[in-house]
Design an enzyme around this catalytic site. Structure first.
Site, short mmCIF file in Angstrom:
data_model
loop_
_atom_site.label_atom_id
_atom_site.label_comp_id
_atom_site.label_asym_id
_atom_site.label_seq_id
_atom_site.Cartn_x
_atom_site.Cartn_y
_atom_site.Cartn_z
N LYS A 53 0.84 -1.20 0.00
CA LYS A 53 0.00 0.00 0.00
C LYS A 53 0.87 1.25 0.00
CE LYS A 53 -3.85 -2.32 2.27
NZ LYS A 53 -4.46 -2.73 3.54
N GLN A 97 -4.84 -1.66 9.73
CA GLN A 97 -4.81 -2.99 9.12
C GLN A 97 -5.39 -4.04 10.07
OE1 GLN A 97 -3.83 -3.53 5.95
NE2 GLN A 97 -4.09 -5.74 6.04
N ASP A 120 -11.24 2.78 3.97
CA ASP A 120 -11.59 1.36 3.97
C ASP A 120 -13.11 1.18 3.82
OD1 ASP A 120 -9.69 -0.63 4.14
OD2 ASP A 120 -9.43 -0.43 6.31
N1 GUN Z 1 -7.02 -6.82 6.25
C1 GUN Z 1 -7.27 -7.52 5.10
N2 GUN Z 1 -7.87 -6.73 4.20
C2 GUN Z 1 -8.01 -5.52 4.76
C3 GUN Z 1 -8.54 -4.28 4.31
O1 GUN Z 1 -9.04 -4.16 3.17
N3 GUN Z 1 -8.47 -3.26 5.18
C4 GUN Z 1 -7.97 -3.39 6.43
N4 GUN Z 1 -7.96 -2.32 7.23
N5 GUN Z 1 -7.45 -4.51 6.88
C5 GUN Z 1 -7.48 -5.57 6.05
#
Ligand code: GUN
Length: 293
Positions: A53, A97, A120
């Site tokens: 990311k 995350q 998100d």
């Molecule tokens: N863990 C796995 N996928 C995601 C996501 O799209 N966002 C977040 N915050 N955590 C994750």
């Protein structure tokens, strides 16, 4: 005839190029879109996602901050970081995350994030806006990415029977909300672990979306010939001969299903790359909503 591959890498590349171009527009008005990612602990898969990311942000010309916190972080310490990012004008989007260590309460953390920075799309305000069709919220990145894939490959959704396997807040439920929106106009069925006679549902799907988290769960007999099959799963399957001791497999048994389906996403290289592309796009959108004095 084998199914046409829906190339998530190529679509994600296009979206990321579009975002990079639009970042320049924001910069021209004095706004540098900024994304903060908070990682608590050292989960191996999460570390990889977070690194990707950050890199994607930088490649798009965005400001990127990664905050790594120890696995022993308390709920209070994590909330304090969220508060700090909420107040930081250089940060337009943030995500924490998941999964979090056991001592942290994910629901409380998600509710603490300013909904305007919740790229998100997990905050109840954004989940609610998605359901009622208000366009000024954020949809979760994975189902938003699936919508882009369907749109760019011109998969017909109006009147289509879509069957989603999986009812998570991150994929299944928002996926259904996106698909029933006016203008998209699909007829959606959500199936889950208590669904009776799953195959009777999946076999009538024009579009079948698998988000179960079980490797190769969807087999060829479950798929209507010519259907579009979208595989959201990404599972590690033990494979002693592989370099890391595992291989990645989707929720769909690709080898057999691709002989029946009309269109299909591979794993890896299908939905996965779109998730990050949509995260960048949501951050750009968040930045574009900032009013410059
Ligand atoms: N863990 C796995 N996928 C995601 C996501 O799209 N966002 C977040 N915050 N955590 C994750």
């Amino acid at each position: 005839m084998p199914a046409e591959l829906l190339d998530g890498v190529a679509v994600a590349r296009t979206i990321r190029d579009e975002v990079a171009r639009d970042v320049l527009v924001q910069k021209a008005r004095g706004v540098i879109p900024g994304l903060a990612v908070v990682l608590v602990g050292e989960d191996a898969a999460s570390s990889v996602y977070v690194r990707n990311k950050g890199r994607a942000c930088e490649e798009a010309g965005m400001h990127s901050v990664t905050i790594r916190m120890p696995v022993t972080t308390t709920q209070g310490e994590l909330l304090a970081v969220v508060d700090q990012l909420n107040a930081d004008p250089a940060i337009h989007g943030m995500l924490v995350q998941m999964p979090l260590p056991v001592q942290c309460n994910a629901d409380e953390v998600i509710r603490r994030i300013d909904p305007a920075k919740d790229v998100d799309g997990f905050h109840p305000i954004n989940a609610g806006k998605l359901i009622i069709g208000e366009k000024d919220g954020f949809a979760p990145c994975t189902p938003a990415g699936v919508m882009e894939l369907l749109r760019r490959y011109e998969v017909k959704t109006a009147g289509a029977d879509v069957v989603i396997i999986g009812r998570s807040n991150i994929v299944g439920k928002p996926m259904a909300s996106l698909l029933i929106q006016p203008g998209i106009d699909a007829t959606v069925t959500i199936c889950h672990s208590r669904t009776r006679d799953l195959i009777t549902h999946t076999r009538r799907a024009d579009i079948l979306i698998a988000a179960i988290g079980r490797a190769k769960f969807v087999t060829a007999d479950m798929v209507k010939p010519g259907a579009t099959v979208i595989d959201v799963g990404i599972n590690r399957v033990d494979e002693p001969r592989a370099k890391n001791g595992y291989v990645l497999a989707g929720d769909v048994d690709f080898t057999t299903v691709s002989e029946v389906a009309g269109k299909i996403t591979p794993v890896p290289g299908g939905v996965g790359p779109l998730t990050i592309a949509m995260l960048l796009r949501s951050t750009l959108v968040a930045a574009s909503r900032v009013v410059v004095a």
